[in-house]
Design an enzyme around this catalytic site. Structure first.
Site, PDB file in Angstrom:
ATOM      1  CE  LYS A   1      17.009  75.080  19.245  1.00 33.69           C
ATOM      2  NZ  LYS A   1      18.081  75.192  18.249  1.00 33.69           N
TER       3      LYS A   1
ATOM      4  CB  THR B   1      25.584  72.269  11.402  1.00 34.85           C
ATOM      5  OG1 THR B   1      25.796  72.314  12.807  1.00 34.85           O
ATOM      6  CG2 THR B   1      24.143  72.629  11.091  1.00 34.85           C
TER       7      THR B   1
ATOM      8  CB  CYS C   1      24.835  70.947  19.309  1.00 34.37           C
ATOM      9  SG  CYS C   1      24.954  72.743  19.271  1.00 34.37           S
TER      10      CYS C   1
ATOM     11  N   GLY D   1      22.576  73.364   4.782  1.00 35.67           N
ATOM     12  CA  GLY D   1      22.094  73.679   3.433  1.00 35.67           C
ATOM     13  C   GLY D   1      22.866  72.943   2.353  1.00 35.67           C
TER      14      GLY D   1
ATOM     15  CE  LYS E   1      20.797  66.453  13.249  1.00 36.55           C
ATOM     16  NZ  LYS E   1      19.854  67.514  13.591  1.00 36.55           N
TER      17      LYS E   1
END
Ligand SMILES: Cc1cc2nc3c(=O)[nH]c(=O)nc-3n(C[C@H](O)[C@H](O)[C@H](O)COP(=O)(O)O)c2cc1C
Length: 286
Positions: free
Chosen positions: A28, A174, A111, A198, A146
Site C-alpha cells: 500500500k 486509476t 493517486c 478493473g 507509477k
C-alpha cells in the site's frame, strides 16, 4: 506482481500473496505521517468497473517499517510504494523504506483523489522529474514510477521519469471518475471523486503501455484491468516486462496469481517461445 493498495498493508497479507504465486509484491502507498483516509463509502462497484477513493490511509513509514522488516522473509521482492507532499517527503519516506528492507521503491505520483500529492505531482513533468531525481540521489534501490493516465500525453510523463533516472515506469494508476445515485442525486463516494479500476480501464492501460514502450528505454510494468493470463500476455505484447494485478483479486481471489502464471506458461509453450522475454513488445513488430 501485486498492485499497490490491494491487501498490501501487513507482512501477513504480503506473505499470503507471495505464497499465492506473485513474483513480487507492491505495498500500500505509505507516506511520512499516518493518514486515516476518507469517510465511507470509499469503494463502490459501478456497472463497468470498481471506483475507489480511499484517501491513502496508511500508518506512516515509521510504523510501516516494522511490516517491511517482517515481510523480508516472504520469498519474493517487496516493492514499497511511496508518496509524499513534497520532494523532501518523498526522499525521506523512500530512505526509510530502503533501510527497512525494500527491494525496490515505486513512487506513487498518480493517486487521482488526494490533493497536493499523487497525480498533482505526476501531471507536472518538471516536478515529477525532480522527485525521481531526488529519490535516486538518496537511495540505491531500483526506483519505479507509477504514472497517471489522467493526462493528455502519458509519454511525456514517462520521459520525465526516465530523465529523472527511473529504473522502470508502471502504467497505470486509476482513471479519475465518479458515481451518482439517481434516487438521492448525491455523489456516491465519500470523497465524491475517485479512481476507476478493473476491466473497464484495461484498454486505456494497454494503450498507455503501447505508447510508452515506443518512446522510452526503461522497462514498463503494465497495470490496469489484468484479470487473467490473456490480459497479462496482451500487456506483454504491448511492451510490458511485467504486470501488476489489483482489482481482479476481489473477484477471483488470490488464486488469480497462479492461474495467470500457468496460463502464460501454456501460451508460451503452445506458441513455441522459450521465455516471456520473447513476447515483450511483439505487437510493435507485427
Ligand atoms: C482499493 C484500491 C486502493 C488502491 N490504492 C493504491 C495505492 O495506495 N497506491 C497506488 O499507487 N495505487 C493504488 N491503487 C491503484 C492500483 O494499484 C492499480 O493501479 C489500479 O487499481 C489499476 O489496476 P487494477 O485494474 O488491476 O486494479 C488502488 C486501487 C484500488 C482499487
Amino acid at each position: 506482481m501485486l498492485a499497490a493498495g490491494i491487501l498490501g498493508l501487513s507482512s501477513l497479507s504480503l506473505k499470503r500473496i507471495a505464497e499465492a504465486g506473485a513474483g513480487a509484491v507492491v505495498t500500500k502507498s505509505v507516506g511520512l505521517k499516518p493518514r486515516t483516509g476518507y469517510a465511507n463509502p470509499t469503494v463502490v462497484q459501478t456497472d463497468c468497473g470498481t471506483l475507489n477513493a480511499m484517501g491513502l490511509p496508511n500508518p506512516g513509514i515509521f510504523c510501516f517499517a516494522k511490516e517491511i522488516r517482517e515481510a523480508k522473509v516472504i520469498g519474493c521482492p517487496i516493492i514499497v510504494s511511496v508518496y509524499g507532499f513534497s520532494v523532501e517527503e518523498f526522499v525521506e519516506v523512500a530512505k526509510k523504506a530502503e533501510e527497512a528492507g525494500a527491494a525496490a521503491l515505486e513512487l506513487n505520483v498518480s493517486c487521482p483523489h488526494v490533493e497536493k500529492t499523487g497525480s498533482e505531482i505526476g501531471q507536472d513533468t518538471q516536478l515529477l522529474e525532480a522527485v525521481v531525481r531526488a529519490v535516486k540521489a538518496e537511495t540505491s534501490k531500483p526506483v519505479f514510477v507509477k504514472l497517471t493516465p489522467n493526462v493528455t500525453n502519458i509519454v511525456e510523463c514517462a520521459r520525465a521519469a526516465e530523465e529523472g533516472g527511473a529504473d522502470a515506469v508502471t502504467a497505470i494508476n486509476t482513471v479519475r471518475a465518479l458515481a451518482i445515485n439517481a434516487e438521492t442525486a448525491k455523489l456516491v463516494l465519500g470523497n465524491k471523486i475517485g479512481g476507476l479500476s478493473g476491466p473497464a480501464i484495461k484498454s486505456i492501460a494497454l494503450r498507455c503501455v503501447y505508447e510508452i514502450y515506443r518512446e522510452v528505454k526503461v522497462p514498463v510494468i503494465g497495470c490496469g484491468g489484468v484479470s487473467d493470463w490473456r490480459d497479462a500476455v496482451e500487456f506483454m505484447l504491448a511492451g510490458a516486462t511485467a504486470v501488476q494485478v489489483g482489482t481482479a483479486i476481489a473477484f477471483k481471489g488470490l488464486e488469480v496469481f497462479r492461474s495467470i502464471n500457468k496460463g502464460i506458461e501454456a501460451y508460451l509453450e503452445t506458441k513455441g517461445y522459450p521465455s516471456v522475454r520473447n513476447i515483450v513488445g511483439l505487437s510493435h513488430r507485427c
